[in-house]
Design a protein around this motif. Sequence first.
Motif, PDB file in Angstrom:
ATOM      1  N   ARG A  16     -10.966  -4.000   9.079  1.00 41.69           N
ATOM      2  CA  ARG A  16     -10.664  -3.145   7.990  1.00 41.69           C
ATOM      3  C   ARG A  16     -10.613  -1.564   8.490  1.00 41.69           C
ATOM      4  NH1 ARG A  16     -12.038  -5.556   2.610  1.00 41.69           N
ATOM      5  NH2 ARG A  16     -12.551  -7.678   3.123  1.00 41.69           N
ATOM      6  N   SER A  17     -10.098  -0.685   8.173  1.00 40.98           N
ATOM      7  CA  SER A  17     -10.198   0.547   8.180  1.00 40.98           C
ATOM      8  C   SER A  17     -10.410   1.663   6.802  1.00 40.98           C
ATOM      9  CB  SER A  17      -8.943   1.061   8.996  1.00 40.98           C
ATOM     10  OG  SER A  17      -8.851   2.439   9.244  1.00 40.98           O
ATOM     11  N   ALA A  46       0.379   1.072  -0.180  1.00 36.40           N
ATOM     12  CA  ALA A  46       0.197  -0.139  -1.192  1.00 36.40           C
ATOM     13  C   ALA A  46       1.916  -0.723  -0.755  1.00 36.40           C
ATOM     14  CB  ALA A  46       0.381   0.429  -2.444  1.00 36.40           C
ATOM     15  N   THR A  47       1.765  -2.018  -0.859  1.00 32.10           N
ATOM     16  CA  THR A  47       2.955  -2.763  -0.725  1.00 32.10           C
ATOM     17  C   THR A  47       3.311  -3.648  -1.768  1.00 32.10           C
ATOM     18  OG1 THR A  47       2.151  -4.501   0.354  1.00 32.10           O
ATOM     19  CG2 THR A  47       2.720  -2.629   1.778  1.00 32.10           C
ATOM     20  N   GLU A  48       4.235  -4.210  -1.794  1.00 29.28           N
ATOM     21  CA  GLU A  48       4.709  -5.389  -2.886  1.00 29.28           C
ATOM     22  C   GLU A  48       3.490  -6.256  -2.987  1.00 29.28           C
ATOM     23  OE1 GLU A  48       6.480  -5.165  -0.126  1.00 29.28           O
ATOM     24  OE2 GLU A  48       5.983  -7.237   0.722  1.00 29.28           O
ATOM     25  N   SER A  49       2.827  -6.352  -2.090  1.00 32.18           N
ATOM     26  CA  SER A  49       1.840  -7.608  -2.194  1.00 32.18           C
ATOM     27  C   SER A  49       0.274  -6.978  -2.789  1.00 32.18           C
ATOM     28  CB  SER A  49       1.346  -8.088  -0.969  1.00 32.18           C
ATOM     29  OG  SER A  49       1.233  -7.308   0.066  1.00 32.18           O
ATOM     30  N   LEU A 108      -3.415  -1.468  -0.013  1.00 35.03           N
ATOM     31  CA  LEU A 108      -3.908  -1.604   1.338  1.00 35.03           C
ATOM     32  C   LEU A 108      -5.160  -0.744   1.586  1.00 35.03           C
ATOM     33  CD1 LEU A 108      -0.823  -2.379   3.334  1.00 35.03           C
ATOM     34  CD2 LEU A 108      -1.935  -3.884   2.464  1.00 35.03           C
ATOM     35  N   ALA A 109      -4.838   0.271   2.432  1.00 34.46           N
ATOM     36  CA  ALA A 109      -5.956   1.088   2.724  1.00 34.46           C
ATOM     37  C   ALA A 109      -6.183   2.232   1.783  1.00 34.46           C
ATOM     38  CB  ALA A 109      -5.594   1.768   4.179  1.00 34.46           C
ATOM     39  N   LEU A 139      -5.101  -0.117 -10.571  1.00 33.64           N
ATOM     40  CA  LEU A 139      -4.280   0.079  -9.898  1.00 33.64           C
ATOM     41  C   LEU A 139      -3.605  -1.302  -9.357  1.00 33.64           C
ATOM     42  CD1 LEU A 139      -4.041   3.436  -7.830  1.00 33.64           C
ATOM     43  CD2 LEU A 139      -2.524   2.884  -9.715  1.00 33.64           C
ATOM     44  N   ALA A 140      -4.325  -1.886  -8.721  1.00 34.35           N
ATOM     45  CA  ALA A 140      -3.975  -3.153  -8.071  1.00 34.35           C
ATOM     46  C   ALA A 140      -3.334  -4.141  -9.409  1.00 34.35           C
ATOM     47  CB  ALA A 140      -5.317  -4.069  -7.648  1.00 34.35           C
TER      48      ALA A 140
END
Lengths: 446, 453
Positions: A62-63, B42-45, B48-49, B127-128
């Motif tokens: 992870r980052s 973020a993506t459709e899934s 992310l970071a 948000l998720a």
Amino acid sequence: MTPASDDGLFERVLDAAASDGSGAELYERRGRLLELTEDETGTSLLESGEHGLALRLFKGGRSAFAASGPAHALLLPSQAHARLPRARTRRGVRLPAPVAGEAPEGRPIGDPPAPDVDLARTLLTGFRQALTSSGRGSVAVREASVALGERTERLATTSGRDTAWGSRLATLVATVVGRTTGGRFSARVVGAAPRPEELPVARLARHAADRVLLPLHGRPFDATRADVLLDPLVASHLVGRLAPLFLGDDEEALLAARTRDGRDALASPLVSIVDDATVSGGLVRGVRDGEGTPQGRTRLVERGLSSGRLTDTAAALRLSRPLSGNAIRVAWSDAPRIGVTNFFVDPSPGVSPLDLLGSVSRGLYAAVLLERPDVDLAADRFRLVVAGYAVEKGRATERISEAEISGRLSEFLRGVSGIGDDLKFAIGGTGSIGSPTLLVPRWRTG
Amino acid sequence: MREPSELARDADDAVRLVSGLLRRGETGEAFRERVRTESWSATESGLLAPALSVESGTAVRIRREGRLLLVARSGAGPEALRDAVREAGRLAGNAPFFKAHRSSGTSPAERAVERAEAEEEGRSAALAAALARAFPDPRGISATLQLSRIVTERTVVTPRALLPCGARTRLVAAGTIRRSGAERPFSFQSARPFAEAANALALALHEATRPVPGLPPPPGPVDVVFSPSAASVFWHEVVGHSLEADGGERGSVLSRVKGAAVAPPGLDVHDDPGRADLPGAYGVDDEGTLARAIPLLADGVVTGLLADRRSGGVESNGHGRTASFRRPPRARMSNLVANAGHASFGELIERCGDGVLVKEVATGSADPESGRFVLLVSAAEAIRRGRRSAPLTPFALGGEILSALGAIEDVWGNEVLPATGLSICVKGGDAVPVGGAAAALLVRGLVARTARR
């Protein structure tokens, strides 16, 4: 350059970040910018200093990223640690390793020197004079500004990479107004160079005059099919929109769709596309990217066939390709992401634009863009709205106030039948985009 | 008692420093800014970071007879202000007098970290959940998004007082959504409370993932019904930019006809920084002038001009805005609001006959000098015989400002709604948050353009 005065702040932040065994990368940027602006109201002088630090933590695949000015830099480790448990990755992350053959420098950086205001004034005066000449009295400057910047950067990781470097950039931005009996038109033009003395002041003035006078003269282009010559500054904006196809593995599916999994060419065999941080005439002169990787030249399309990718540390590992040095930090407060340095179509040595013009029997020379190019890579279509000149038997005959060039992007790229040697760059993407004059015969226009 | 903001703790010293800097004939101020950005790729899934950046800065500005000097430094505390004042004094030829200063004390930033992080965790979860609602079945969809919650706090220090501009929070999303071989730029912004903003984001994303149809719009002149959200972008490009005073009092096709009737009677458009529900709101502008609503079109007549302190020949009316402390303020829009008419949406569609319903505009541009403008339409439907018909592929819509205003039908929508797509306005490279609220609108004879297949 003034010496660093933060008494080991950089080292203290990096040590604190790595205290729990996480991999850490700390980036520091100091910059100075001077901007002189002349407009109808008067003059503005901006003198700006920046100093920021950015931390990336890596742990268990992870980052997390945190950035702040020096006043709160000691909070960065706790802020990044707090975000690590919430991080997910789609394709993996990787702490940059030491560059082979390089010893850690461990060198603190200081503030760059203040740029020279007299030099900025000289450049502005030169632009005004060149515009008066190019515009033949019909073009006025509404606002023009010259910015001279210099920055120093340092990056160190817990894996042993520790390096420092510096860079410069000069830009000239102008809003000009053309006023003729045909009406009024205004446009904003931007030029840049890695050094102030390399700013193409006269060329920018000619381009600015064309940009506002061509739409006011001449007639709309009425031919529905014609040979199309794209001026380098028009072609570069179309070429630049291809860049996302080569950013790591982000667009593998799209690139595969455009080339039928590599069976088809992306462009004509005459076309080679390159990203080169050190190319002469490029607006960026990079030394290292935002991960401290040395930058160089990467061939992305070789004789029409897709051949390379731009990478950061993680993408290079995933794709089993060499590091290309394309992790770009747009600002110190932004995490690095893959981007272009100087992204361009390789020129054809010895083929002058006049040679290409001479080969056109009936066509359009697209000299300036009137609107932002509309390019949809997924749908494989594009649309350019341009002004320029009608061409008959190898000669520019009359001015064209507006023409539209549109269609399937892949067909257009595969149709390129001539490339000039007059490579020029414009600001675009995360760096600059460039192209020589391009010739595409028998294309749909309107 | 509430702790004073980090930007206002040395109020008395800061005011003394600024007043000591200015000489007779000069005006000026100091400007402090702190921007805290929580962001997520973020993506459709899903998310992310996560990332956090906090940037603060100080600028000192001195004006004299059309000249502006701006010195900017990182940091928003007393040291940064003294450094900027010292350098500004040197460049302006002044000799600022520095009094001994009290220590600014321990920063409250450390104490706030834990509380802020607990709150951020809640926002991540919200948000998720919003993304999960937006993409209930992500198969065939590819989304690349950057979501940010941006808190901007600004303070202006004049020679007389320290004026907090207030803290503004926005939820911003931008990126690209691909589906069925077509890509669609996506942008969203909301200044509403976070939970409401996240809900609105989920709805906007869900709408943006509908399949992009292949049907092109009719080329050439076309009658257009703008949805309330799209009408906000129309007003922004056509009226707002044309009446920003940075081009001078005669710098645009509209400012050159001040006092003339250019639009239907009864139509009012004003710029209102006081609309706290819209993203462009503020109480004091970035030069310390009290913000106020300015009518631009009243009863269809050109009435006003948005001005900052440097606008030639015009008093500032509280529209001096800057993208960051490093940039000089310019006359810019805030929230452009148009009044309601009397027609229902259905009546406008029927009145249109054959034409196009523009639901969302992704981006636009205008040349106030020539009057040309272009809107890139991202969601639209055909209108046939007064009824909504097939969805249309994205296209460009162009026109000329005075002609377009003259071609607005004299009845327009009876419901004013805030724009969802209007977010950041970039002009001259400087981006400021803007908002808009408008009613649906019928404009005859704009020109549709589309790439040939």
